[in-house]
Design an enzyme around this catalytic site. Structure first.
Site, short mmCIF file in Angstrom:
data_model
loop_
_atom_site.label_atom_id
_atom_site.label_comp_id
_atom_site.label_asym_id
_atom_site.label_seq_id
_atom_site.Cartn_x
_atom_site.Cartn_y
_atom_site.Cartn_z
CG ASP A 38 13.45 30.21 17.54
OD1 ASP A 38 14.56 29.92 17.05
OD2 ASP A 38 12.42 29.59 17.26
CG HIS A 64 5.74 25.96 16.69
ND1 HIS A 64 5.67 24.80 17.42
CD2 HIS A 64 7.03 26.04 16.29
CE1 HIS A 64 6.85 24.21 17.45
NE2 HIS A 64 7.69 24.95 16.77
CG ASN A 72 2.15 23.47 17.63
OD1 ASN A 72 3.03 23.84 16.85
ND2 ASN A 72 2.13 23.82 18.90
CD GLU A 132 4.26 26.63 20.63
OE1 GLU A 132 3.58 26.11 19.70
OE2 GLU A 132 5.23 26.05 21.14
C1 GLP Z 1 11.44 24.50 17.17
C2 GLP Z 1 11.84 25.86 16.64
C3 GLP Z 1 11.14 26.20 15.34
C4 GLP Z 1 11.24 25.03 14.37
C5 GLP Z 1 10.57 23.83 14.97
C6 GLP Z 1 10.59 22.60 14.05
O1 GLP Z 1 10.34 24.54 18.01
N1 GLP Z 1 11.59 26.89 17.59
O2 GLP Z 1 11.71 27.37 14.79
O3 GLP Z 1 10.66 25.37 13.14
O4 GLP Z 1 11.23 23.50 16.18
O5 GLP Z 1 11.86 22.04 14.06
P1 GLP Z 1 12.30 20.79 13.21
O6 GLP Z 1 12.75 21.32 11.89
O7 GLP Z 1 13.44 20.21 14.01
O8 GLP Z 1 11.15 19.87 13.12
#
Ligand code: GLP
Length: 246
Positions: free
Chosen positions: A71, A142, A140, A147
């Site tokens: 992303d 995702h 949540n 989402e």
């Molecule tokens: C973001 C990214 C996700 C990632 C999530 C959790 O929203 N788009 O791909 O998995 O954060 O990130 P973290 O590992 O920093 O908790």
């Protein structure tokens, strides 16, 4: 197609990073021109560090590998220090021998973002699909920026991350109000097409989402639970992230 998610509970974040990087190393040794699916976020950070270590100290070469990222924020240039392109360059790509032209991340400044998403899907198809996709998980449930409510068959597209996600990600921004409110993301269907998937989660703040994903119904309400239908998916968890599993 029905699958079963393998779960490995490890002692700590370092063990999760080493196991995840090990899966990539194994793949690249077996298939030097493998197609890697990569992720950003705090959880994958130590995995990138471990990959750099494998490159420097064990001669693991990424010279023939291709890499796609999940992303990118819409509106951020790749030189912006909060863009996912910048993150990947600094944490991984600049420190290994992967070729610049083999790294594919959405261009956050693309004039036609929907076209950028179609081109991304076409590139994945052109290289024969992703061999191993690394995923984190949001609080949540995702995955990437898919989402709750995301269609299981969704493809790469422009999305509006939930308020909760924007808030969680604002911790990385000097000005929390500067978090972009739109992003481009691989779809759930794009992710499920990968031949192998590894999801990493560390910390108690991920425990509820992890339990929903593994033990809840397969439902768009928790996008990570849609991985239950994948034939080769592994969750690598530390004990805190696994603490709400039965
Ligand atoms: C973001 C990214 C996700 C990632 C999530 C959790 O929203 N788009 O791909 O998995 O954060 O990130 P973290 O590992 O920093 O908790």
């Amino acid at each position: 197609m029905s699958g079963r998610i393998d779960v490995l509970v490890l002692d700590d974040e370092a063990a999760v990073a080493s196991a995840a990087a090990g899966l990539f190393a194994e793949l690249i040794r077996r298939k030097p021109n493998a197609v890697l699916g990569l992720a950003t976020g705090s959880t994958p950070e130590p995995i990138s560090a471990e990959m750099v270590h494998l490159y420097r100290d064990t001669g693991l070469s990424f010279a023939k590998a291709r890499a796609f990222n999940l992303d990118e924020y819409l509106g951020l240039d790749g030189d912006h220090d909060q863009s996912y392109r910048f993150f990947m360059q600094k944490r991984l790509f600049d420190s290994i021998d992967i070729r610049a032209w083999n790294t594919f991340i959405f261009d956050g400044t693309a004039l036609d973002p929907e076209q950028e998403c179609r081109a991304y899907e076409a590139k994945i198809r052109a290289v024969g699909g992703v061999d191993l996709w690394l995923l984190g998980i949001g609080g949540n449930g995702h995955i990437a920026f898919n989402e709750p409510g995301s269609d299981p068959a969704s493809r790469a597209r422009v999305v509006t991350p939930d308020e909760e996600t924007v808030k969680a990600n604002s911790r990385h921004f000097a000005d929390p109000s500067a978090v972009p409110t739109r992003a481009m993301t691989a779809g759930v269907g794009t992710i499920l097409d990968a031949r192998q998937i590894v999801l990493v989660a560390t910390g108690a703040h991920k425990a509820d989402a992890v339990a929903q994903a593994l033990e809840g119904p397969r439902s768009s309400d928790c996008p990570a639970s849609l991985l239950q239908e994948h034939p080769d998916c592994t969750f690598l968890l530390d004990s805190a992230a696994a603490s709400q599993l039965c």
